[in-house]
Motif scaffolding. Structure first.
Motif, mmCIF file in Angstrom:
data_model
loop_
_atom_site.group_PDB
_atom_site.id
_atom_site.type_symbol
_atom_site.label_atom_id
_atom_site.label_comp_id
_atom_site.label_asym_id
_atom_site.label_seq_id
_atom_site.Cartn_x
_atom_site.Cartn_y
_atom_site.Cartn_z
ATOM 1 N N LEU A 185 0.794 -1.334 -0.056
ATOM 2 C CA LEU A 185 0.049 -0.026 0.122
ATOM 3 C C LEU A 185 0.817 1.144 0.093
ATOM 4 C CD1 LEU A 185 -2.543 1.514 0.190
ATOM 5 C CD2 LEU A 185 -2.375 1.106 2.808
ATOM 6 N N THR A 186 2.080 1.257 0.920
ATOM 7 C CA THR A 186 2.808 2.275 0.634
ATOM 8 C C THR A 186 3.458 2.469 -0.220
ATOM 9 O OG1 THR A 186 3.363 1.856 3.174
ATOM 10 C CG2 THR A 186 4.834 3.205 2.245
ATOM 11 N N GLN A 187 3.856 1.397 -1.219
ATOM 12 C CA GLN A 187 4.588 1.725 -2.401
ATOM 13 C C GLN A 187 3.441 2.213 -3.540
ATOM 14 O OE1 GLN A 187 6.274 -2.015 -3.311
ATOM 15 N NE2 GLN A 187 7.750 -2.030 -1.844
ATOM 16 N N THR A 188 2.380 1.850 -3.282
ATOM 17 C CA THR A 188 1.274 2.091 -4.531
ATOM 18 C C THR A 188 1.105 3.678 -4.257
ATOM 19 O OG1 THR A 188 0.351 0.003 -4.424
ATOM 20 C CG2 THR A 188 -0.941 1.566 -5.218
ATOM 21 N N LEU A 211 1.527 11.796 2.137
ATOM 22 C CA LEU A 211 2.124 11.871 1.041
ATOM 23 C C LEU A 211 1.544 13.008 0.150
ATOM 24 C CD1 LEU A 211 2.145 8.093 0.228
ATOM 25 C CD2 LEU A 211 4.104 9.378 0.784
ATOM 26 N N GLY A 212 0.374 13.681 0.703
ATOM 27 C CA GLY A 212 0.116 14.966 0.134
ATOM 28 C C GLY A 212 -1.068 14.512 -0.901
ATOM 29 N N LEU A 213 -1.603 13.259 -0.768
ATOM 30 C CA LEU A 213 -2.844 12.893 -1.650
ATOM 31 C C LEU A 213 -4.205 13.494 -1.034
ATOM 32 C CD1 LEU A 213 -1.475 9.087 -2.224
ATOM 33 C CD2 LEU A 213 -1.441 11.159 -3.831
ATOM 34 N N GLN A 214 -5.173 13.776 -1.949
ATOM 35 C CA GLN A 214 -6.364 13.946 -1.764
ATOM 36 C C GLN A 214 -6.971 12.632 -1.033
ATOM 37 O OE1 GLN A 214 -8.390 15.773 -4.998
ATOM 38 N NE2 GLN A 214 -7.366 17.712 -4.737
ATOM 39 N N LEU A 215 -8.062 13.105 -0.253
ATOM 40 C CA LEU A 215 -8.747 11.876 0.339
ATOM 41 C C LEU A 215 -10.260 11.971 0.503
ATOM 42 C CD1 LEU A 215 -6.806 11.774 3.832
ATOM 43 C CD2 LEU A 215 -6.609 10.331 1.872
#
Length: 141
Positions: free
Chosen positions: A82-85, A121-125
Motif C-alpha cells: 500500500l505504501t509503495q502504491t 504523501l500529500g494525496l487528496q482523500l
C-alpha cells in the motif's frame, strides 16, 4: 361499353415490418445498456447523508476489510505494498484521489493509519459511505 362499377381492392396495411423494427430496437437497447456493479471484496460501509463523490479513472480505491486486510483496486496488498502504491501515485502527481472504503466494523486505528499514510504523501482523500435513507429524507433529497 360496359360501365359497371368494379370493386376496388381494400388497401391493407402490413404491420409485420413495423413489429420487426420495434423488436430489433428493444433488443438493441437491452444489449447496449450497461449496468454498473462494483465487483470485488464485500465491505459494509458506514451510512451518511452527504453527497456522492464521483470516481475518476485515476482515483485509487483502498478497501479495508473487516478482518483488517487491505485491498488496492480489488487486489490484496500488504502495508508495504500500500505504501509503495501510494508513493508511486504521489510521485506521478496524477491529481487523483484516494478513496478509502473501510468496513464499519474495522478497527478505527487501522482506518486512521491508512488516512495518515495518504495524507502524509500529500494525496487528496475521500471516505466512501453508503447513502442513509433516513438522513436523505431528513435533508430533503
Amino acid at each position: 361499353m360496359n360501365f359497371s362499377a368494379r370493386r376496388r381492392d381494400e388497401p391493407l396495411v402490413d404491420v409485420t415490418p413495423l413489429i420487426d423494427i420495434i423488436f430489433q430496437l428493444v433488443i438493441f437497447f437491452m444489449v447496449s445498456t450497461t449496468f454498473v456493479t462494483e465487483q470485488g471484496i464485500e465491505v459494509d460501509l458506514p451510512r451518511s447523508s452527504s453527497q456522492t463523490i464521483l470516481r475518476e479513472r485515476n482515483d485509487i480505491q483502498v478497501k479495508v476489510a473487516s478482518d483488517g486486510a487491505i485491498y488496492v483496486d480489488d487486489e490484496a496488498v500488504s502495508w508495504e505494498g500500500l505504501t509503495q502504491t501510494l508513493e508511486a501515485a504521489a510521485a506521478k502527481g496524477q491529481g487523483g484521489m484516494v478513496i478509502i472504503k473501510a468496513d464499519q466494523s474495522v478497527d478505527y486505528g487501522r482506518a486512521v493509519a491508512v488516512l495518515d499514510l495518504a495524507r502524509s504523501l500529500g494525496l487528496q482523500l475521500a471516505l466512501a459511505t453508503e447513502a442513509n435513507k433516513a438522513g436523505a429524507e431528513a435533508a430533503g433529497e
